[in-house]
Motif scaffolding. Sequence first.
Motif, PDB file in Angstrom:
ATOM      1  N   ARG A  69       0.834  -1.207   0.000  1.00  0.00           N
ATOM      2  CA  ARG A  69       0.000   0.000   0.000  1.00  0.00           C
ATOM      3  C   ARG A  69       0.868   1.257   0.000  1.00  0.00           C
ATOM      4  O   ARG A  69       0.619   2.205  -0.754  1.00  0.00           O
ATOM      5  N   ALA A  70       1.909   1.259   0.832  1.00  0.00           N
ATOM      6  CA  ALA A  70       2.781   2.428   0.914  1.00  0.00           C
ATOM      7  C   ALA A  70       3.567   2.625  -0.380  1.00  0.00           C
ATOM      8  O   ALA A  70       3.723   3.757  -0.866  1.00  0.00           O
ATOM      9  N   GLU A  71       4.059   1.521  -0.958  1.00  0.00           N
ATOM     10  CA  GLU A  71       4.885   1.620  -2.169  1.00  0.00           C
ATOM     11  C   GLU A  71       4.085   2.083  -3.380  1.00  0.00           C
ATOM     12  O   GLU A  71       4.621   2.743  -4.280  1.00  0.00           O
ATOM     13  N   MET A  72       2.802   1.746  -3.439  1.00  0.00           N
ATOM     14  CA  MET A  72       1.995   2.078  -4.610  1.00  0.00           C
ATOM     15  C   MET A  72       1.343   3.454  -4.511  1.00  0.00           C
ATOM     16  O   MET A  72       0.591   3.841  -5.401  1.00  0.00           O
ATOM     17  N   ARG A  73       1.610   4.210  -3.457  1.00  0.00           N
ATOM     18  CA  ARG A  73       1.016   5.549  -3.345  1.00  0.00           C
ATOM     19  C   ARG A  73       1.587   6.495  -4.390  1.00  0.00           C
ATOM     20  O   ARG A  73       0.904   7.363  -4.900  1.00  0.00           O
ATOM     21  N   ASP A  74       2.877   6.348  -4.702  1.00  0.00           N
ATOM     22  CA  ASP A  74       3.527   7.300  -5.608  1.00  0.00           C
ATOM     23  C   ASP A  74       4.008   6.687  -6.926  1.00  0.00           C
ATOM     24  O   ASP A  74       3.536   7.078  -7.983  1.00  0.00           O
ATOM     25  N   PRO A  75       4.940   5.723  -6.894  1.00  0.00           N
ATOM     26  CA  PRO A  75       5.524   5.274  -8.169  1.00  0.00           C
ATOM     27  C   PRO A  75       4.586   4.378  -8.969  1.00  0.00           C
ATOM     28  O   PRO A  75       3.724   3.702  -8.411  1.00  0.00           O
ATOM     29  N   ASP A  76       4.744   4.424 -10.279  1.00  0.00           N
ATOM     30  CA  ASP A  76       4.032   3.500 -11.140  1.00  0.00           C
ATOM     31  C   ASP A  76       4.799   2.179 -11.161  1.00  0.00           C
ATOM     32  O   ASP A  76       6.026   2.155 -11.135  1.00  0.00           O
ATOM     33  N   ALA A  77       4.072   1.076 -11.231  1.00  0.00           N
ATOM     34  CA  ALA A  77       4.688  -0.242 -11.361  1.00  0.00           C
ATOM     35  C   ALA A  77       4.597  -0.667 -12.820  1.00  0.00           C
ATOM     36  O   ALA A  77       3.551  -0.508 -13.457  1.00  0.00           O
ATOM     37  N   VAL A  78       5.681  -1.185 -13.360  1.00  0.00           N
ATOM     38  CA  VAL A  78       5.711  -1.635 -14.751  1.00  0.00           C
ATOM     39  C   VAL A  78       6.341  -3.029 -14.793  1.00  0.00           C
ATOM     40  O   VAL A  78       7.445  -3.227 -14.276  1.00  0.00           O
ATOM     41  N   TRP A  79       5.623  -3.958 -15.398  1.00  0.00           N
ATOM     42  CA  TRP A  79       6.149  -5.299 -15.606  1.00  0.00           C
ATOM     43  C   TRP A  79       6.282  -5.574 -17.100  1.00  0.00           C
ATOM     44  O   TRP A  79       5.536  -5.011 -17.907  1.00  0.00           O
ATOM     45  N   GLU A  80       7.189  -6.451 -17.440  1.00  0.00           N
ATOM     46  CA  GLU A  80       7.328  -6.935 -18.812  1.00  0.00           C
ATOM     47  C   GLU A  80       6.806  -8.369 -18.846  1.00  0.00           C
ATOM     48  O   GLU A  80       7.242  -9.211 -18.043  1.00  0.00           O
ATOM     49  N   PHE A  81       5.870  -8.638 -19.748  1.00  0.00           N
ATOM     50  CA  PHE A  81       5.309  -9.984 -19.887  1.00  0.00           C
ATOM     51  C   PHE A  81       6.195 -10.770 -20.856  1.00  0.00           C
ATOM     52  O   PHE A  81       6.363 -10.376 -22.008  1.00  0.00           O
ATOM     53  N   ARG A  82       6.781 -11.864 -20.374  1.00  0.00           N
ATOM     54  CA  ARG A  82       7.715 -12.646 -21.181  1.00  0.00           C
ATOM     55  C   ARG A  82       7.156 -14.042 -21.454  1.00  0.00           C
ATOM     56  O   ARG A  82       6.428 -14.603 -20.639  1.00  0.00           O
ATOM     57  N   VAL A  83       7.538 -14.581 -22.598  1.00  0.00           N
ATOM     58  CA  VAL A  83       7.050 -15.886 -23.047  1.00  0.00           C
ATOM     59  C   VAL A  83       8.243 -16.783 -23.366  1.00  0.00           C
ATOM     60  O   VAL A  83       9.147 -16.373 -24.094  1.00  0.00           O
ATOM     61  N   GLN A  84       8.260 -17.976 -22.786  1.00  0.00           N
ATOM     62  CA  GLN A  84       9.282 -18.976 -23.109  1.00  0.00           C
ATOM     63  C   GLN A  84       8.591 -20.108 -23.864  1.00  0.00           C
ATOM     64  O   GLN A  84       7.793 -20.857 -23.300  1.00  0.00           O
ATOM     65  N   LEU A  85       8.885 -20.240 -25.151  1.00  0.00           N
ATOM     66  CA  LEU A  85       8.244 -21.262 -25.973  1.00  0.00           C
ATOM     67  C   LEU A  85       8.950 -22.600 -25.809  1.00  0.00           C
ATOM     68  O   LEU A  85      10.174 -22.671 -25.677  1.00  0.00           O
ATOM     69  N   CYS A  86       8.158 -23.664 -25.830  1.00  0.00           N
ATOM     70  CA  CYS A  86       8.718 -25.015 -25.814  1.00  0.00           C
ATOM     71  C   CYS A  86       9.344 -25.292 -27.180  1.00  0.00           C
ATOM     72  O   CYS A  86       8.690 -25.158 -28.209  1.00  0.00           O
ATOM     73  N   ARG A  87      10.618 -25.707 -27.168  1.00  0.00           N
ATOM     74  CA  ARG A  87      11.332 -25.989 -28.412  1.00  0.00           C
ATOM     75  C   ARG A  87      11.903 -27.408 -28.463  1.00  0.00           C
ATOM     76  O   ARG A  87      12.452 -27.805 -29.476  1.00  0.00           O
ATOM     77  N   ASP A  88      11.788 -28.153 -27.356  1.00  0.00           N
ATOM     78  CA  ASP A  88      12.334 -29.503 -27.305  1.00  0.00           C
ATOM     79  C   ASP A  88      11.549 -30.297 -26.256  1.00  0.00           C
ATOM     80  O   ASP A  88      11.729 -30.079 -25.058  1.00  0.00           O
ATOM     81  N   LEU A  89      10.684 -31.203 -26.702  1.00  0.00           N
ATOM     82  CA  LEU A  89       9.819 -31.927 -25.766  1.00  0.00           C
ATOM     83  C   LEU A  89      10.586 -32.879 -24.855  1.00  0.00           C
ATOM     84  O   LEU A  89      10.077 -33.275 -23.801  1.00  0.00           O
ATOM     85  N   GLU A  90      11.796 -33.265 -25.246  1.00  0.00           N
ATOM     86  CA  GLU A  90      12.601 -34.118 -24.355  1.00  0.00           C
ATOM     87  C   GLU A  90      13.164 -33.309 -23.193  1.00  0.00           C
ATOM     88  O   GLU A  90      13.176 -33.755 -22.059  1.00  0.00           O
ATOM     89  N   LYS A  91      13.628 -32.096 -23.474  1.00  0.00           N
ATOM     90  CA  LYS A  91      14.165 -31.232 -22.422  1.00  0.00           C
ATOM     91  C   LYS A  91      13.069 -30.440 -21.707  1.00  0.00           C
ATOM     92  O   LYS A  91      13.275 -30.008 -20.571  1.00  0.00           O
ATOM     93  N   GLN A  92      11.924 -30.245 -22.393  1.00  0.00           N
ATOM     94  CA  GLN A  92      10.814 -29.471 -21.799  1.00  0.00           C
ATOM     95  C   GLN A  92       9.521 -30.292 -21.920  1.00  0.00           C
ATOM     96  O   GLN A  92       8.592 -29.923 -22.620  1.00  0.00           O
ATOM     97  N   PRO A  93       9.461 -31.419 -21.204  1.00  0.00           N
ATOM     98  CA  PRO A  93       8.263 -32.273 -21.329  1.00  0.00           C
ATOM     99  C   PRO A  93       7.026 -31.600 -20.743  1.00  0.00           C
ATOM    100  O   PRO A  93       7.121 -30.830 -19.788  1.00  0.00           O
ATOM    101  N   VAL A  94       5.882 -31.886 -21.327  1.00  0.00           N
ATOM    102  CA  VAL A  94       4.607 -31.357 -20.852  1.00  0.00           C
ATOM    103  C   VAL A  94       3.940 -32.432 -20.000  1.00  0.00           C
ATOM    104  O   VAL A  94       3.464 -33.424 -20.523  1.00  0.00           O
TER     105      VAL A  94
END
Length: 272
Positions: free
Chosen positions: A247-272
């Motif tokens: 509550r205190a931190e959001m009184r003044d500064p704006d918060a900005v996030w970057e939305f990042r995406v990690q795509l699956c490129r190898d089902l053996e190393k990144q199994p679902v």
Amino acid sequence: MMQPPVRYAPSVEVIDPEEEQTHRALNDAFDMILERTAEDYGHAVRSVHAKSHGILEGEMTIDADLPPHLAQGLFATPGTHRVMIRLSTNAGDILPDAISLPRGLAMKVYGVDGERLPGAEGRTQDFVMVNGPVFQAKTAEKFLGNLKLLARTTDRMEGGKKVVSAVLRGVHNALDAIGTRITAVDSLGGAPNVEPLGETFHSATPFRYGEHIAKFALVPVAPAQVALTGKVIDIAGREDAIREEVRAEMRDPDAVWEFRVQLCRDLEKQPV
């Protein structure tokens, strides 16, 4: 050279033969948590992430020049969407902040068009994340074991939880000093009481991403937020210290996030 993203198909998911039975048992455990907390509090609360630390309103801007493999679903159409973000702690009971647990972030995006799941209504899309890159259990069955333990101790043994949490925070710090992290330590109370506005939040599990498969992350980029990354909140004598800090931190500064995406490129190393 980087491999091309894996194309989504139902066959990419490895489904355990007992998964339906496990899901039923998960629902039973969640019901146990809901019934106990409703009886104790006199009203319903969520079965997980019951304690909220803040609700923020903002906008998501989708860039116009995303490459085709990223311009999927919601992100295929440039523009701006209203969003609501809820910051929370993962337990199903509303605990004092002296019991330190992983943080959650839920983001609801408004004004989203497109195909929906059967029976779904409205024009919103939800993203649910935690401040850890991997899920606390490798399989649904192992998560069920964790959840049963959580259900049995929900709204019980608060004093014991404070002691265990203090010990596990020490274990977390010792592991961190040697560059190691054990997710179970954090999920049982060893997570440091860090500033949530400085944390990176992850989907932890993969999701379908249009024609592909992806994990997501929400990364703070505003200087005021980056300055909070890793900062531990002093919770001495303050049951709701995290909420007070947000509550205190959001009184003044704006918060900005970057939305990042990690795509699956190898089902053996990144199994679902």
